[in-house]
Design a protein around this motif. Structure first.
Motif, mmCIF file in Angstrom:
data_model
loop_
_atom_site.group_PDB
_atom_site.id
_atom_site.type_symbol
_atom_site.label_atom_id
_atom_site.label_comp_id
_atom_site.label_asym_id
_atom_site.label_seq_id
_atom_site.Cartn_x
_atom_site.Cartn_y
_atom_site.Cartn_z
ATOM 1 N N TYR A 77 1.914 61.240 2.068
ATOM 2 C CA TYR A 77 2.866 62.127 2.737
ATOM 3 C C TYR A 77 2.553 63.599 2.480
ATOM 4 C CZ TYR A 77 5.901 58.206 4.007
ATOM 5 O OH TYR A 77 6.411 57.053 4.561
ATOM 6 N N ARG A 110 6.193 55.122 -2.143
ATOM 7 C CA ARG A 110 5.955 55.079 -0.693
ATOM 8 C C ARG A 110 4.560 54.597 -0.322
ATOM 9 N NH1 ARG A 110 8.332 61.043 0.804
ATOM 10 N NH2 ARG A 110 6.727 61.608 -0.745
ATOM 11 N N SER A 156 14.799 63.844 0.874
ATOM 12 C CA SER A 156 13.570 63.161 0.493
ATOM 13 C C SER A 156 12.959 63.839 -0.733
ATOM 14 C CB SER A 156 12.576 63.181 1.672
ATOM 15 O OG SER A 156 11.431 62.399 1.384
#
Length: 201
Positions: A77, A110, A156
């Motif tokens: 990410y 993640r 987040s």
């Protein structure tokens, strides 16, 4: 406040790690390298640490052997530094296909194996990746001289991390670091010199 503290913590840890590494002198055979910091003696990685690679296979951290490896800490990410660095490492790999490139994800929440594999192979089909959960993640990071910190961002989070690339010799030992700014031709030249000096460089 928390973000500022964590960012400062990562910056301080990265600076300390950089100072320690920079203080180490290269061997005479690699003393003229401009883009690598070579350890005076290769550092053996812990054999009791297990990571999960991008195929979903658990393996010891010290099992990355048989060829030279470049290990970059990041996460899928990551908005800018990680993709830019992996693109540069793809150029290095094109020039030196005998070298393996691995992404060490500092975001195991993640980055599962499927996501990691798809991500790194976007840059080069030969790239690999691995990660592990805490508390082993922190130990793996220390072994590779990586600093990282999870930083909340709204609903987040992101992960601040150091950007040096670890160089492992064919015995799976930490032999050197590549630090930014990255110059691909210079890195390729220095790696050729390092690789020519043998696995104990």
């Amino acid at each position: 406040m928390q973000r500022s503290f964590l960012t400062a913590l990562v910056a301080i840890a990265a600076v300390v790690a950089g100072v320690v590494v920079a203080a180490l002198l290269s061997r005479p055979t690699t003393g003229e390298l401009a883009h690598l910091t070579v350890l005076p003696a290769p550092r053996t990685l812990p054999s009791d640490l297990t990571v999960t690679d991008d195929s979903g296979t658990e393996r010891p951290l010290d099992s990355f052997t048989g060829r030279w490896q470049l290990v970059f800490a990041g996460f899928t990410y990551c908005p800018d530094i990680c993709p830019a660095t992996l693109a540069q490492l793809a150029q290095v790999h094109d020039a030196l296909p005998a070298i393996s490139v691995q992404l060490f994800s500092v975001d195991p929440e993640r980055d599962d194996p499927t996501r990691l594999q798809a991500y790194v192979q976007h840059f080069d089909p030969g790239f690999g990746a691995f990660t592990t959960d805490e508390p082993a993640l922190a130990r793996v990071a220390r072994a590779l001289s990586v600093a990282y910190a999870k930083v909340p961002t709204g609903d987040s989070y992101t992960v601040d991390h150091s950007s040096a690339v670890a160089v492992l010799n064919p015995r799976g030992q930490l032999a050197a670091f590549i630090t930014p700014p990255f110059d691909v031709p210079g890195i390729v030249s220095d790696l050729q010199t390092l690789m020519g000096s043998g696995p104990d460089a």
